[in-house]
Scaffold this active site. Structure first.
Site, short mmCIF file in Angstrom:
data_model
loop_
_atom_site.label_atom_id
_atom_site.label_comp_id
_atom_site.label_asym_id
_atom_site.label_seq_id
_atom_site.Cartn_x
_atom_site.Cartn_y
_atom_site.Cartn_z
N GLN A 102 -21.31 -3.58 -27.35
CA GLN A 102 -23.03 -3.92 -27.45
C GLN A 102 -23.52 -3.22 -28.76
O GLN A 102 -24.61 -3.38 -28.89
CB GLN A 102 -23.51 -2.97 -26.12
CG GLN A 102 -23.31 -3.46 -24.60
CD GLN A 102 -23.76 -2.63 -23.75
OE1 GLN A 102 -22.90 -1.98 -23.13
NE2 GLN A 102 -25.14 -2.51 -23.49
N GLU A 129 -33.04 -3.91 -16.95
CA GLU A 129 -32.24 -2.89 -16.52
C GLU A 129 -33.55 -2.53 -15.10
O GLU A 129 -32.83 -1.99 -14.03
CB GLU A 129 -32.52 -1.61 -17.27
CG GLU A 129 -31.80 -1.51 -18.32
CD GLU A 129 -32.05 -0.49 -19.46
OE1 GLU A 129 -31.67 0.62 -19.35
OE2 GLU A 129 -33.13 -0.79 -19.98
N CYS A 134 -8.40 -13.96 -11.96
CA CYS A 134 -7.51 -14.87 -12.51
C CYS A 134 -7.20 -15.83 -11.42
O CYS A 134 -5.84 -16.40 -11.52
CB CYS A 134 -6.26 -13.79 -12.54
SG CYS A 134 -5.86 -12.94 -10.93
N ALA A 142 -8.78 -8.55 2.95
CA ALA A 142 -8.66 -8.84 1.75
C ALA A 142 -9.63 -9.99 1.32
O ALA A 142 -10.28 -10.66 1.92
CB ALA A 142 -7.22 -9.16 1.29
N PHE A 184 -30.40 3.91 -17.22
CA PHE A 184 -30.63 5.17 -18.11
C PHE A 184 -30.99 6.52 -17.66
O PHE A 184 -32.18 6.77 -18.08
CB PHE A 184 -31.16 5.01 -19.46
CG PHE A 184 -30.43 5.36 -20.77
CD1 PHE A 184 -29.14 5.21 -21.18
CD2 PHE A 184 -31.27 6.74 -21.49
CE1 PHE A 184 -28.58 5.62 -22.24
CE2 PHE A 184 -30.44 7.24 -22.49
CZ PHE A 184 -29.27 6.75 -22.97
C1 LIG Z 1 -6.36 -6.82 -3.17
C2 LIG Z 1 -5.46 -6.42 -1.82
C3 LIG Z 1 -6.20 -6.52 -0.83
C4 LIG Z 1 -5.53 -6.04 0.43
N1 LIG Z 1 -6.51 -5.89 1.46
C5 LIG Z 1 -5.86 -5.71 2.60
C6 LIG Z 1 -6.69 -5.42 3.77
O1 LIG Z 1 -7.84 -5.45 3.82
N2 LIG Z 1 -5.89 -5.11 5.06
C7 LIG Z 1 -4.70 -5.09 5.01
O2 LIG Z 1 -4.08 -5.03 6.11
N3 LIG Z 1 -4.01 -5.39 3.98
C8 LIG Z 1 -4.46 -5.67 2.93
N4 LIG Z 1 -3.69 -5.94 1.66
C9 LIG Z 1 -2.14 -5.54 1.77
C10 LIG Z 1 -1.56 -7.16 2.33
O3 LIG Z 1 -1.89 -7.36 3.48
C11 LIG Z 1 -0.02 -6.89 2.17
O4 LIG Z 1 0.30 -6.54 0.76
C12 LIG Z 1 0.48 -8.18 2.45
O5 LIG Z 1 0.47 -8.50 3.65
C13 LIG Z 1 2.19 -7.93 2.25
O6 LIG Z 1 2.52 -9.41 2.23
P1 LIG Z 1 3.54 -9.66 0.90
O7 LIG Z 1 4.10 -11.16 1.23
O8 LIG Z 1 2.67 -10.06 -0.25
O9 LIG Z 1 4.67 -8.78 0.65
P2 LIG Z 1 5.49 -8.58 -0.62
O10 LIG Z 1 4.86 -7.67 -1.57
O11 LIG Z 1 6.16 -10.02 -1.05
O12 LIG Z 1 6.64 -7.69 0.00
C14 LIG Z 1 6.50 -6.47 0.74
C15 LIG Z 1 7.62 -5.70 1.36
O13 LIG Z 1 7.99 -6.68 2.47
C16 LIG Z 1 9.52 -7.00 2.39
N5 LIG Z 1 9.74 -8.13 3.17
C17 LIG Z 1 8.95 -9.23 2.97
N6 LIG Z 1 9.29 -10.22 3.86
C18 LIG Z 1 10.33 -9.84 4.51
C19 LIG Z 1 11.19 -10.28 5.45
N7 LIG Z 1 11.04 -11.54 6.11
N8 LIG Z 1 11.93 -9.46 5.88
C20 LIG Z 1 12.25 -8.38 5.58
N9 LIG Z 1 11.48 -7.90 4.48
C21 LIG Z 1 10.52 -8.62 4.07
C22 LIG Z 1 9.88 -6.86 0.88
O14 LIG Z 1 11.18 -6.48 0.77
C23 LIG Z 1 9.00 -5.92 0.50
O15 LIG Z 1 9.45 -4.61 0.63
C24 LIG Z 1 -4.37 -5.99 0.55
C25 LIG Z 1 -3.67 -6.40 -0.70
C26 LIG Z 1 -3.87 -6.35 -1.95
C27 LIG Z 1 -3.38 -6.99 -2.95
S1 FES Z 2 -7.26 -9.92 -12.44
FE1 FES Z 2 -5.97 -10.81 -10.91
S2 FES Z 2 -7.32 -10.23 -9.24
FE2 FES Z 2 -8.13 -9.42 -10.73
#
Ligand SMILES: Cc1cc2nc3c(=O)[nH]c(=O)nc-3n(C[C@H](O)[C@H](O)[C@H](O)COP(=O)(O)OP(=O)(O)OC[C@H]3O[C@@H](n4cnc5c(N)ncnc54)[C@H](O)[C@@H]3O)c2cc1C
Ligand code: FES
Ligand code: FES
Length: 1342
Positions: free
Chosen positions: A779, A1273, A64, A341, A926
C-alpha cells in the site's frame, strides 16, 4: 534421485491440451505445476497458468480452485468436480482433464458468461479470489446449467473472499439460477421499486433513487454446448484402462499407481509403510506442516473396486475410494455432510481416507461408530471385517488394519423402526470450519416402549481421537427415555468424556457443555420422534410414560431446529446522477472495476504472477521460536550443504541500516517475539529454500521478563509510548452529581488481515549503477523504496518500486512490505540475482501482526432516565514488540472514542502495551472498531441498568446540533441523525423489536436479538502532509491518455475512480484513458494508500493535472470547437504544447495538539447507522444473521457500485472481527491460528439472510473531489451491530433466567462465549477447574 528414464509418462489434459510429463515430481501439486511449469510440452506449448492462485496451500480458501473431469468407471459417465489445486498431487491426474480459469474464457478470445457476470455484477474487488470463485461456479454450471440457489451457495462455500462481503458474487451466480431474484425488501412489505407516485421512500423520491447496479439484460446467455468437451483420447484411455502399474520417480519420493486391486495388494505387502493417497486432504497438510515424509506413495485412483456402492437388505456398502461428496449424496437421508469443509474438499476427500485418518474432530466417524458400521478390509491374505468402534478409533493395534491391508469399503447397517440416529456439530462458523465438538448418537428403544435397549454415543473434538462413551451407554440400558435418565446420562457422560483443563484446542468448559447440550438435543429429538410414533402405533401408547411424553412443550421445540443455510437477499440503494449529466460523464455511475474482467479470466497479473526472470532465486525466512531470548549462535552450515541452496542472509550482510533501534529487519543478539525474522535462505527453488530454513540451528538463552498479555504489560509498566489523553468538563465533579454509576470492562481480540494475496516481492538488481527494480504487493511503495535505500545504503533514486495491483491490504501492507522488500534486496545485492520472496500463509500470519487487541475499562455516571453525565474510559492496546503504528493507533483510538455521543464530562486515556508478540500494525479502521466497542458496550450497560432499550440511550446521548468534539473540532451532526432515523425507519426497527420480543417469549432455547448502532467516523490522517498527493497525466499523439497517480489499487477501485475523474475533466470517454501501474519513478514521495482518503486526495491531483492540460488545449478547442479530441491533440503537438502535466494536491488541513488536547485532525466525517437482527442457539452458542440494514452517508458517491462494495466488504470484515475471528496464542507466545483452518474469516454462509445497503441521498462536502466521501474503512465498525444484536439476545436469556445481565463483554462473540453466557442447568453441571492447577492451552492477550 529423480529418474525420468525409468518413470512412466504422466498423461493428462489442461484446458483441452495434452500434457505428457516424464520428469514429474510426485511431491509436486497441480498448483505448482500449473503456475511454474516451464517444460516444453507437446506442440511447444508452455503451461505457466497463473490464473490459479496460491493463498493458503491447505485447501482452506478456494483461491486455487480448478475443475477436474474424470471418467467414472462405475457410472461410466464423465464426472466434473471442483478441487483445490494446492492439495492435488500432480501424479493423481493421470487420465484426467483439468480446466483452469484460463480454459474457461479470456478477454482475448471469448469471455465465459460466468466470468462476464461476476465482473459486471461487481463481484470482484482485489480479484485475488475471483478465479477460484469463477471455477467453483463454472463447475457447478457444468453439472447443473440451471442450479438452485442452494446448490450455488454450496458450491461457493469453500471459497473465501476478504474484500467483497460475498453479496455481489452470489448475485452474479444467482443470474444462472432457476429462481428469480425478486426484490427482497422484506419487513417493509413493499418492493423498493414499487413506491407509488405519492409515496415517499425513506431514501428520497422515486426518480432519485436507484437499486440497479448492473444490467442483467446485457449478459450473454449460457450455452452449455460451447464448453470444452472431455478429450476423446482420455475417454478411449478410460474405456480400455491401462492395467499396468505406473510409476513416477522423484528426487525423494516415488509414486506408484497400480492398475488392479491385485497389484495394489501386492504393493502394500512390498511397501507396508506406504500410505494410500486418495484425496491428499489429510496426508497433504500433514506432510506440509507436520513434516511427515513418505518415500513411497501408493495411489489407488485407478482401482474401480474401491468406488463400488452396494445396497443390500441389511445396509449400504460404500467403497473406500468414494469421495465425501458422493458419500454425502448416498447418505443424504441419514447424515448431512454439507458443513464438512468446502465442496472442493468434499470432492477430493475419500471416505476411506477420512475413516483411516481418524481425525480427532472427524465429522463422519462418530456417526459411523454409533451406527455400528464395519470396515471391510482386504489384503493378499483375503478379506476380513472389523468394527468401526472405539478401539479402532483409538488406534489400538488389535483393532486396526494390518500394514499390508487396505480398507475396501465401509458397511453401514440400516436403522430399525424404534432406532434413532443423529449427528451434531458446533464449529466457529456455519460452513467450512472444523468442528469444536461433534457427536453421533443412536438409541434403540424396546419396541412400543421408551425403554432403552441399546445406546451408543461418540464424540469428536474432545480428545486425541473420536471418543466413544461406551461405559455410560451401558449403564443406561433398560432406563426409560425421560428426564431422570437425561440427568443421569449427563452426569455419566461428563465423568467418562473428561477433558483436562489443559486439553489441546482449549475451550474446555465450552466443550464440556456441548457434550451434555448435544445429548439434551438428542433427548428432545427422540421424544419428538416418539410422539410421532405413538400417534402411528397407538398400541404402544400405554407403554410410554405419559408424564414424559408431554415434556417437549412448544417453547422447548426451538432446541431442535438447526439454522438452515439460507441464500442472502438484499437491496442496494443509491442516488442516481442528475438527469442532466452528460451520458459520457461516468462520475457517480456504477462503473465496473477496471480490472474486473481480467480478474475473472485470471489475466490480471499479481506480483507472483510475473514470469520467472533470468537467474532468479527464491528466498525463505527463518524466524525466532522464542519470545524473548538472547541469540547465542546461528549455525547455517547444514542449510548451505543442501543442494540448490545458494546463500543465507543475516544481519551482517546488510550494507546500510538494519531497520531501527528496537525494530531490526533481521534480529541481532536478541529476539523479542516468536516469529521475528532472524535470517533468510536463498536457493534455486522455493521448496529447497523452505527446506533449508529447517536446517538452520539457532541457540538461544531465554530472557526475562516475557510479557504477552495486556494485564502483564500493565503490571511490568511495559509501554511503547506515552499515554494519550483527552479530557473535557469536570469528570470527577460530574460523577458526584449523577443518579447512578457503573463500571465495566471490555476485551476486544485482535484480527488478522487475511488478505488473500500473502506478502510478496520480487527484487531485480540491474547491472548498472546499483539500480534495482522492485515489484511488490504494498500500500506504500515509497516506504518500500526508502527502506531499501537505507538498508542498502544507496540513494533513493536508484530504486524503483512498481505496484500493478495488490490482492488485498486492509492496512497490513502499509508498513510490513518494506521489511520484506529490504531483506530481499539485501539478498539480491549479495547474490547478484533477482530474488523472489513469497510468504506462505503460515509465515505471513505468524510474522506480520494485525489489529491491536484491546482492553478497555469504563466508568459511567448517568441519570435514571439514561442521560450520561460523565464518562471515563481507559484503553490499553497490545502493541506487540515494536512501536510500528501503535502510537498512531492509540491516538486515533482516543480521538474517535466518543463515536456519535455528546457527553459533557469526558476523560479518555489510551496506552500501547509493549509485549513479546509480533508487532501489531495498521488495520482498517485504525483503532476505531476496537475503541468504539467500549463506548457502545458502556451505553448498552447503562440501558440495562436503567431498564430501557439501548437504542433509547443511544438516541438520548447522540450529538444533535452543530457542536464540537472532545478535541474541539466543530461539526454538524445533521447527517448522523438522518442516517440514524432512516435506519430506524428502513429497518422497521420498532416493529421488529416487538416481533423479536414475541419470538423470545415463545422460544426458550433460541433467542433473537436486535441492535441499531450509529457511527461518526473520521476520515484521513491527523497531519496535513499526509494528505498531499500527486499525479502525472500524459496525452499521447493518438489521443490516448495515460494516468499515473500516487494511490495503489488494493481492490478498492481507486484506479477506476481516477479514470472516472480524468474522463469527466478531459471530457473524453473512459476508454481513452489507461492506468498501467503505480510507480515511484513516475509519481515520487507518495503517501500510503490508507485512511480512506486515497481516492479523495489522488482524485484532486488527477483533476488538477487534467485541468492544467485542458487549459493548455483550450485555445485550440475554442478555435476548432467542431474538432475531435484526436484533432486537438494533433494540433497541440504541432504547436509544441506540452501534453504531459503533473497534478498536485497539497492536502487537507489537519493537525492535533496533544498537549492542549485540541485540534482539527480530520478533514471530514462519514456518518452511518446499521441495524442487525440475529438468532442465537442457547445450547450451542451458534447464531444466524437474520437481517442487516446499513445507511451510509457517501455524499455524492464517485461510483456507487464500488462504494457499496466497500461498505459491504468492510461490514462483513467487521462482523468477522466481532464474531468469529479469534487469534489463539500458546502460553509461550506462539500463534496457533496460522491458517484458514484455525482462523475463521466469514464465509458466504455468514452473510446476513437479508442484507440491505443504502447510500444516503447526497449531502454536500465541498472539501472533497465532487463532494464524494472516502468509504474504505467506516463500514467495519457497523459490523458491531451484529455483536450487539447477539449481546441483546444473550441479555434476554440472562434476564429470563434471572442471571446478572452485566456480564463481561468480550469480542469476538464466538459460539463459545455465547454458549457460556447463556448459563443453564448444563453449564452448571460441568466440572470447573481451578485455574491454578493447570497450564491452559492458550492465553488471552487482550
Ligand atoms: C480444508 C479442509 C477442511 C476440512 N474440514 C473437515 C471438516 O469440517 N470435518 C471433517 O470431518 N473433516 C474435515 N477435513 C478432513 C477431511 O475430511 C479428511 O482430510 C479427508 O476425509 C481424508 O480423505 P483423503 O482421501 O483426502 O485422505 P488422504 O489424505 O488421501 O489419506 C489419508 C490417510 O488415509 C489412508 N487411506 C486412504 N484410503 C485408504 C484405504 N482405502 N485403505 C487404507 N488406508 C487408506 C492413507 O494411507 C492416509 O494415511 C478437512 C480437510 C481439509 C483439507
Ligand atoms: S490456496 Fe489452495 S485452497 Fe487456499
Ligand atoms: S475480491 Fe475476493 S479476496 Fe479480494
Amino acid at each position: 534421485m529423480r529418474c525420468a528414464s525409468r518413470s512412466d509418462e504422466l498423461v493428462f489434459f489442461v484446458n483441452g491440451r495434452k500434457v505428457m510429463e516424464r520428469n514429474v515430481d510426485p511431491e509436486g501439486t497441480l498448483l505448482t505445476f500449473l503456475r511454474k511449469n516451464w517444460t516444453l510440452l507437446s506442440k511447444s506449448w508452455l503451461l505457466r497458468l497463473t490464473g490459479t492462485k496460491y493463498a493458503c496451500g491447505r485447501g482452506g480458501c478456494g483461491a486455487c480452485t480448478v475443475m477436474v473431469s474424470k471418467h467414472d468407471p462405475v457410472s461410466r459417465k464423465i464426472r466434473h468436480f471442483s478441487v483445490t489445486a494446492c492439495l492435488m498431487p500432480i501424479c493423481s491426474l493421470y487420465g484426467a482433464a483439468v480446466t483452469t480459469v484460463e480454459g474457461v474464457g479470456s478477454i482475448k478470445t471469448r469471455l465465459h458468461p460466468v466470468q462476464e457476470r461476476i465482473a459486471k455484477s461487481h463481484g470482484t474487488q482485489c480479484g485475488f479470489c475471483t478465479p477460484g470463485m469463477v471455477m467453483s461456479m463454472y463447475t457447478l454450471l457444468r453439472n447443473h446449467p440451471q442450479p438452485s440457489e442452494e446448490q450455488l451457495t454450496e458450491a461457493l462455500g469453500g471459497n473465501l473472499c476478504r474484500c467483497t462481503g460475498y453479496r455481489p458474487i452470489l448475485e452474479s451466480g444467482r443470474t444462472f439460477c432457476m429462481e428469480s431474484n425478486s426484490c427482497q425488501q422484506k419487513g417493509t412489505g413493499k418492493c423498493c421499486l414499487d413506491w407509488g407516485e405519492n409515496d415517499s421512500s425513506p431514501l428520497g423520491k422515486k426518480n432519485e433513487i436507484c437499486t440497479k447496479l448492473f444490467a442483467k439484460e446485457e449478459f450473454q446467455s449460457l450455452d452449455p454446448t460451447q464448453e470444452l468437451i472431455f478429450p476423446p483420447e482420455l475417454l478411449r484411455m478410460a474405456e480400455n484402462p491401462e492395467k499396468r502399474t505406473l510409476t513416477f520417480y522423484g528426487e525423494r519420493v516415488t509414486w506408484i499407481s497400480p492398475g488392479t486391486l491385485k497389484d495394489l495388494l501386492e504393493l502394500k505387502v512390498k511397501h507396508p509403510e506406504a500410505p494410500l493417497v486418495v484425496g491428499n486432504t489429510s496426508l497433504g497438510p500433514a506432510m506440509k506442516s507436520q513434516r511427515q515424509f513418505h518415500p513411497v506413495l501408493l495411489s489407488p485412483a485407478r482401482i474401480s473396486e474401491l468406488s463400488m456402492v452396494t445396497k443390500t437388505s441389511d445396509g449400504l456398502t460404500i467403497g473406500a475410494g468414494c469421495s465425501l461428496a458422493q458419500t454425502q449424496d448416498i447418505l443424504a437421508e441419514r447424515i448431512h455432510l454439507r458443513s464438512l469443509a468446502g465442496q472442493q474438499i468434499r470432492n477430493m476427500a475419500s471416505l476411506g481416507g477420512h475413516v483411516i485418518s481418524r481425525h480427532c474432530c472427524s465429522d463422519l466417524n462418530p456417526v459411523l461408530a454409533v451406527s455400528n458400521a464395519t470396515l471391510n478390509l482386504i489384503s493378499e491374505e483375503g478379506t476380513r471385517q472389523i468394527p468401526l468402534n472405539e478401539h479402532f478409533l483409538a488406534g489400538l493395534a488389535s483393532a486396526d488394519l494390518k500394514p499390508e491391508e487396505i480398507l475396501e469399503s465401509v458397511h453401514i447397517p440400516h436403522s430399525q423402526k424404534w432406532e434413532f440416529v443423529s449427528a451434531f456439530r458446533q464449529a466457529q462458523c456455519q460452513q467450512n470450519a472444523l468442528p469444536h465438538v461433534n457427536a453421533g448418537m443412536r438409541v434403540l428403544l424396546k419396541e412400543g416402549t421408551d425403554s432403552i435397549e441399546d445406546l451408543s454415543i461418540a464424540y469428536g473434538g474432545v480428545g486425541a481421537a473420536t471418543i466413544s462413551a461406551h461405559r455410560s451407554c451401558q449403564q443406561l440400558l433398560g432406563r426409560r427415555w425421560n428426564e431422570l435418565m437425561l440427568d443421569e446420562a449427563c452426569r455419566l457422560l461428563l465423568d467418562e468424556v473428561s477433558l483436562p483443563g489443559s486439553a489441546p484446542g482449549g475451550r474446555v468448559e465450552f466443550k464440556r457443555t456441548l457434550v451434555v447440550s448435544f445429548l439434551f438435543k438428542f433427548y428432545l429429538e427422540v421424544l419428538q420422534e416418539l410422539k410421532k410414533l405413538v400417534k402411528l402405533f397407538s398400541v404402544a401408547v400405554g407403554a410410554l410414560d405419559s408424564r414424559h411424553r408431554s415434556e417437549v412443550s412448544d417453547q422447548f421445540l426451538s432446541a431442535l431446529e438447526d439454522f438452515p443455510v439460507t441464500i442472502p437477499q438484499g437491496v442496494q440503494t443509491y442516488q442516481n446522477v442528475d438527469p442532466h449529466q452528460p451520458l459520457q460523464d461516468p462520475v457517480g455511475r456504477p462503473i465496473m472495476h477496471l480490472s474486473a474482467l481480467k480478474h475473472a479470466t485470471g489475466e490480471a497479473m499479481f506480483c507472483d504472477d510475473i514470469p520467472v526472470v533470468d537467474k532468479e532465486l527464491f528466498m525463505a525466512l527463518v524466524t525466532s521460536s522464542r519470545a524473548h531470548a538472547k541469540i547465542i549462535s546461528i549455525d547455517v552450515s547444514k542449510a548451505l550443504e543442501l543442494p540448490e541452496v545458494v546463500d543465507v542472509i543475516t544481519a551482517e550482510d546488510i550494507p546500510g541500516t538494519n531497520g531501527a533501534e528496537g525494530d531490526k529487519l533481521l534480529a541481532v543478539e536478541e529476539v523479542t517475539c516468536v516469529g521475528q525474522i532472524i535470517c533468510a535462505v536463498v536457493a534455486e527453488t522455493d521448496v529447497q529454500a523452505k527446506r533449508a530454513t529447517e536446517k538452520i540451528e539457532i541457540t538461544y538463552e531465554d530472557l526475562e521478563p516475557v510479557i504477552f498479555t495486556i494485564k502483564d504489560a500493565i503490571k511490568h509498566n511495559s509501554f511503547l509510548c506515552p499515554e494519550k489523553k483527552l479530557e473535557q468538563g469536570n469528570v470527577e465533579e460530574a460523577f458526584e452529581k449523577v443518579d447512578q454509576i457503573i463500571e465495566g470492562e471490555v476485551h476486544v481480540g485482535g484480527q488478522e488481515h487475511f488478505y488473500m494475496e500473502t506478502q510478496r516481492v520480487l527484487v531485480i538488481p540491474k547491472t548498472e549503477d546499483k539500480e534495482l527494480d522492485i515489484y511488490v504487493s504494498t500500500q506504500d511503495p515509497a516506504h518500500v523504496q526508502k527502506t531499501v535505500s537505507s538498508t542498502l545504503n544507496i540513494p533513493i533514486n536508484r530504486i524503483t518500486c512498481h505496484v500493478k495491483r495488490v490482492g488485498g491490504g486492509f492496512g497490513g501492507k502499509v508498513g510490513k512490505p518494506a521489511v520484506f522488500g529490504a531483506i530481499a534486496a539485501v539478498g539480491a545485492i549479495k547474490t547478484g540475482h533477482p530474488i523472489r520472496l513469497v510468504l506462505d500463509r503460515e509465515d505471513d500470519m505468524l510474522i506480520t501482526g494485525g489489529r491491536h487487541p484491546l482492553f478497555g475499562k469504563y466508568k459511567v455516571g448517568f441519570t435514571n432516565n439514561g442521560r450520561i453525565k460523565a464518562l471515563d474510559i481507559e484503553c490499553y492496546i497490545n502493541g506487540g514488540c515494536t512501536l510500528d503504528d501503535s502510537e498512531l493507533v492509540t491516538e486515533f483510538l482516543i480521538l474517535k472514542l466518543e463515536n456519535a455521543y455528546k457527553i459533557r464530562n469526558l476523560r479518555f486515556r489510551g496506552r500501547a502495551c509493549m509485549t513479546n508478540l509480533p508487532s501489531n500494525t495498521a488495520f482498517r479502521g485504525f483503532g476505531f472498531p476496537q475503541g468504539a466497542l467500549v463506548t457502545e458496550s458502556c451505553i448498552t450497560a447503562v440501558a440495562a441498568k436503567c431498564g430501557l432499550p439501548p437504542e433509547k440511550i443511544r438516541e438520548k446521548n447522540m450529538y444533535k446540533t452543530v457542536d464540537k468534539t472532545i478535541y474541539k473540532q466543530a461539526f454538524n451532526p445533521e447527517t448522523l441523525i438522518r442516517c440514524w432515523n432512516e435506519c430506524l425507519d428502513k429497518s422497521s426497527f420498532h416493529s421488529r423489536r416487538m416481533q423479536v420480543e414475541e419470538f423470545n417469549k415463545k422460544n426458550y432455547w433460541k433467542k433473537k436479538g436486535i441492535a441499531i448502532i450509529p457511527m461518526k467516523f473520521s476520515v484521513g490522517f491527523a497531519a496535513t502532509s499526509y494528505h498531499q498527493a500527486a499525479a502525472l497525466v500524459h496525452i499521447y499523439t493518438d489521443g490516448s491518455v495515460l494516468v499515473t497517480h500516487g494511490g495503489n489499487e488494493l481492490g478498492q477501485g481507486i484506479h477506476t475512480k481516477m479514470l472516472q475523474v480524468a474522463s469527466r475533466e478531459l471530457k473524453i470517454p473512459m476508454s481513452y484513458i489507461h492506468i498501467s501501474e503505480t510507480s515511484t519513478a513516475t509519481v515520487p514521495n507518495t503517501i500510503a494508500t490508507a485512511a480512506s482518503v486515497g481516492a479523495d486526495v489522488n482524485g484532486r491531483a488527477v483533476q488538477n493535472a487534467c485541468q492544467i492540460l485542458l487549459k493548455r488545449l483550450e485555445p485550440i478547442i475554442k478555435k476548432h470547437p467542431e474538432g475531435t479530441w484526436e484533432n486537438w491533440i494533433e494540433a497541440a503537438f504541432e504547436q509544441r504544447i506540452s501534453l504531459s502535466a503533473t497534478g498536485y494536491f497539497r492536502g487537507y488541513k489537519a493537525f492535533m495538539d496533544w498537549e492542549k488536547g485540541v485540534g482539527d485532525p480530520f478533514p471530514y466525517y462519514v456518518y452511518g447507522a446499521a441495524c442487525s437482527e440475529v438468532e442465537i442457539d442457547c445450547l450451542t452458542g451458534a447464531h444466524k444473521k437474520i437481517r442487516t440494514d446499513i445507511i451510509m452517508d457517501a455524499c455524492c458517491s464517485l461510483n456507487p457500485a464500488i462504494d457499496i462494495g466497500q461498505i459491504e466488504g468492510s461490514f462483513i470484515q467487521g462482523m468477522g472481527l466481532y464474531t468469529t475471528e479469534e487469534l489463539k496464542y500458546s502460553p509461550e507466545g506462539i500463534l496457533y491460528s496460522r491458517s484458514p483452518d484455525e482462523y475463521k474469516i466469514p464465509t458466504i454462509t455468514d452473510v446476513p439472510e437479508e442484507f440491505n445497503v443504502s447510500l444516503l441521498p447526497s449531502s454536500q462536502t465541498p472539501l472533497t473531489i465532487y463532494s464524494s466521501k472516502g468509504l474504505g474503512e467506516s463500514g467495519m465498525f457497523l459490523g458491531s451491530s451484529v455483536f450487539f444484536a447477539i449481546a441483546d439476545a444473550v441479555a434476554t436469556v440472562r434476564r429470563e433466567r434471572d442471571i446478572a445481565e452485566d456480564f463481561m463483554v468480550q469480542s469476538p462473540a464466538t459460539p463459545e462465549r455465547v454458549r457460556m453466557a447463556c448459563a443453564d442447568r448444563f453449564t452448571k453441571m460441568i466440572p470447573r477447574d481451578d485455574p491454578e492447577t493447570f497450564k491452559p492451552w492458550s492465553i488471552p492477550i487482550a
